[in-house]
Design a protein around this motif. Sequence first.
Motif, PDB file in Angstrom:
ATOM      1  N   ARG A 108       0.864  -1.186   0.000  1.00 29.42           N
ATOM      2  CA  ARG A 108       0.000   0.000   0.000  1.00 29.42           C
ATOM      3  C   ARG A 108       0.894   1.227   0.000  1.00 29.42           C
ATOM      4  O   ARG A 108       1.842   1.306   0.775  1.00 29.42           O
ATOM      5  CB  ARG A 108      -0.889   0.019   1.238  1.00 29.42           C
ATOM      6  CG  ARG A 108      -2.035  -0.933   1.137  1.00 29.42           C
ATOM      7  CD  ARG A 108      -2.956  -0.804   2.349  1.00 29.42           C
ATOM      8  NE  ARG A 108      -3.267  -2.156   2.770  1.00 29.42           N
ATOM      9  CZ  ARG A 108      -3.042  -2.649   3.977  1.00 29.42           C
ATOM     10  NH1 ARG A 108      -2.550  -1.910   4.922  1.00 29.42           N
ATOM     11  NH2 ARG A 108      -3.344  -3.893   4.255  1.00 29.42           N
ATOM     12  N   LEU A 132       4.843   6.812   2.119  1.00 26.38           N
ATOM     13  CA  LEU A 132       4.980   5.633   2.967  1.00 26.38           C
ATOM     14  C   LEU A 132       4.477   4.408   2.221  1.00 26.38           C
ATOM     15  O   LEU A 132       3.363   4.404   1.703  1.00 26.38           O
ATOM     16  CB  LEU A 132       4.169   5.815   4.261  1.00 26.38           C
ATOM     17  CG  LEU A 132       4.258   4.683   5.276  1.00 26.38           C
ATOM     18  CD1 LEU A 132       5.653   4.637   5.905  1.00 26.38           C
ATOM     19  CD2 LEU A 132       3.194   4.853   6.352  1.00 26.38           C
ATOM     20  N   TYR A 133       5.326   3.379   2.161  1.00 31.50           N
ATOM     21  CA  TYR A 133       4.962   2.084   1.593  1.00 31.50           C
ATOM     22  C   TYR A 133       4.710   1.131   2.762  1.00 31.50           C
ATOM     23  O   TYR A 133       5.526   1.050   3.680  1.00 31.50           O
ATOM     24  CB  TYR A 133       6.095   1.516   0.753  1.00 31.50           C
ATOM     25  CG  TYR A 133       6.367   2.247  -0.530  1.00 31.50           C
ATOM     26  CD1 TYR A 133       5.943   1.718  -1.738  1.00 31.50           C
ATOM     27  CD2 TYR A 133       7.073   3.443  -0.548  1.00 31.50           C
ATOM     28  CE1 TYR A 133       6.210   2.378  -2.932  1.00 31.50           C
ATOM     29  CE2 TYR A 133       7.339   4.103  -1.727  1.00 31.50           C
ATOM     30  CZ  TYR A 133       6.903   3.559  -2.918  1.00 31.50           C
ATOM     31  OH  TYR A 133       7.166   4.207  -4.092  1.00 31.50           O
ATOM     32  N   GLU A 134       3.611   0.397   2.712  1.00 31.15           N
ATOM     33  CA  GLU A 134       3.312  -0.577   3.761  1.00 31.15           C
ATOM     34  C   GLU A 134       3.050  -1.932   3.129  1.00 31.15           C
ATOM     35  O   GLU A 134       2.193  -2.072   2.253  1.00 31.15           O
ATOM     36  CB  GLU A 134       2.076  -0.146   4.552  1.00 31.15           C
ATOM     37  CG  GLU A 134       1.687  -1.132   5.632  1.00 31.15           C
ATOM     38  CD  GLU A 134       0.413  -0.745   6.363  1.00 31.15           C
ATOM     39  OE1 GLU A 134       0.024  -1.502   7.261  1.00 31.15           O
ATOM     40  OE2 GLU A 134      -0.190   0.293   6.029  1.00 31.15           O
ATOM     41  N   ARG A 143       8.167  -4.004   7.298  1.00 35.09           N
ATOM     42  CA  ARG A 143       6.736  -3.803   7.051  1.00 35.09           C
ATOM     43  C   ARG A 143       6.494  -2.444   6.412  1.00 35.09           C
ATOM     44  O   ARG A 143       5.602  -2.281   5.589  1.00 35.09           O
ATOM     45  CB  ARG A 143       5.980  -3.910   8.377  1.00 35.09           C
ATOM     46  CG  ARG A 143       4.480  -3.663   8.264  1.00 35.09           C
ATOM     47  CD  ARG A 143       3.734  -4.908   7.834  1.00 35.09           C
ATOM     48  NE  ARG A 143       2.377  -4.658   7.429  1.00 35.09           N
ATOM     49  CZ  ARG A 143       1.327  -4.614   8.239  1.00 35.09           C
ATOM     50  NH1 ARG A 143       1.484  -4.789   9.532  1.00 35.09           N
ATOM     51  NH2 ARG A 143       0.125  -4.409   7.755  1.00 35.09           N
ATOM     52  N   HIS A 144       7.270  -1.432   6.824  1.00 33.37           N
ATOM     53  CA  HIS A 144       7.095  -0.067   6.311  1.00 33.37           C
ATOM     54  C   HIS A 144       8.398   0.443   5.723  1.00 33.37           C
ATOM     55  O   HIS A 144       9.475   0.176   6.246  1.00 33.37           O
ATOM     56  CB  HIS A 144       6.662   0.883   7.436  1.00 33.37           C
ATOM     57  CG  HIS A 144       5.325   0.551   7.989  1.00 33.37           C
ATOM     58  ND1 HIS A 144       5.156  -0.228   9.110  1.00 33.37           N
ATOM     59  CD2 HIS A 144       4.081   0.882   7.568  1.00 33.37           C
ATOM     60  CE1 HIS A 144       3.866  -0.357   9.359  1.00 33.37           C
ATOM     61  NE2 HIS A 144       3.193   0.312   8.442  1.00 33.37           N
ATOM     62  N   GLU A 176       9.116   2.772  13.676  1.00 35.22           N
ATOM     63  CA  GLU A 176       7.748   3.003  14.132  1.00 35.22           C
ATOM     64  C   GLU A 176       7.498   4.492  14.355  1.00 35.22           C
ATOM     65  O   GLU A 176       6.417   4.998  14.060  1.00 35.22           O
ATOM     66  CB  GLU A 176       7.487   2.220  15.420  1.00 35.22           C
ATOM     67  CG  GLU A 176       7.364   0.730  15.196  1.00 35.22           C
ATOM     68  CD  GLU A 176       7.061  -0.034  16.477  1.00 35.22           C
ATOM     69  OE1 GLU A 176       6.404   0.540  17.374  1.00 35.22           O
ATOM     70  OE2 GLU A 176       7.467  -1.192  16.565  1.00 35.22           O
ATOM     71  N   VAL A 179       6.849   6.147  11.020  1.00 35.64           N
ATOM     72  CA  VAL A 179       5.505   5.817  10.531  1.00 35.64           C
ATOM     73  C   VAL A 179       4.473   6.677  11.266  1.00 35.64           C
ATOM     74  O   VAL A 179       3.576   7.259  10.645  1.00 35.64           O
ATOM     75  CB  VAL A 179       5.204   4.314  10.701  1.00 35.64           C
ATOM     76  CG1 VAL A 179       3.747   4.010  10.362  1.00 35.64           C
ATOM     77  CG2 VAL A 179       6.145   3.486   9.822  1.00 35.64           C
ATOM     78  N   HIS A 183       1.918   9.702   9.653  1.00 34.54           N
ATOM     79  CA  HIS A 183       0.462   9.799   9.817  1.00 34.54           C
ATOM     80  C   HIS A 183       0.055  11.104  10.511  1.00 34.54           C
ATOM     81  O   HIS A 183      -0.944  11.713  10.137  1.00 34.54           O
ATOM     82  CB  HIS A 183      -0.073   8.582  10.563  1.00 34.54           C
ATOM     83  CG  HIS A 183       0.038   7.320   9.754  1.00 34.54           C
ATOM     84  ND1 HIS A 183      -0.629   7.132   8.567  1.00 34.54           N
ATOM     85  CD2 HIS A 183       0.758   6.188   9.954  1.00 34.54           C
ATOM     86  CE1 HIS A 183      -0.341   5.946   8.066  1.00 34.54           C
ATOM     87  NE2 HIS A 183       0.503   5.353   8.889  1.00 34.54           N
TER      88      HIS A 183
END
Length: 193
Positions: A108, A132-134, A143-144, A176, A179, A183
């Motif tokens: 995503r 951001l790629y998830e 994961r990110h 983290e 990320v 957001h």
Amino acid sequence: MRAFLTPGLRHRLVPGALAIALLAATTAPAQGGSPPLPSSLPVHGDAECEVWARELGFAASVAAHDVEAFAAHVDPDAAFGSGQVRPLRGREAIVQAWAGLIAGREVRLAWYPTRVTIAAVPDIAWSSGPALYEAVDPVASPRHRIGAFNSVWRRGSDGTWRVIFDDGLQPRPATEAEVAAFHLGRREACPRG
């Protein structure tokens, strides 16, 4: 990005995704540090805020997996991966190369603008911000991944802004905290002057 993708997705995406990943060299630090997440935003005029809204709409088209809406944001004569040796040229090639990212089955992609600038030419605008790629797989490692994008928009004769040039850097693993900062940094409202 290569280590982040499965072999099947890599085969379909890497030629396009590396060329079109919305992670701009001009907004990232020179020596592999974190892309900047601004603590304050610049002030924008009305036309710049139009581009801001279009950039958010462009990102929303990917979040909604809407190929038609994505294509509507891309200029027919666009070049994505503008700084690459072989940029993608033309809306059709770009949409085809982005199909995996738009579908969001394995990765995503989210982004938003933090800066839009229009100079003396009123129909050309530049935008940038974090991306951001998830990984969809919750056990994927990493994961990110995070970076920044850089786009040039052109206002068409119909008055609609569309991306004409787009480029960026390969994303890198995100902490983290990065990320969370990504957001928290998103602003729907354009900071107006």
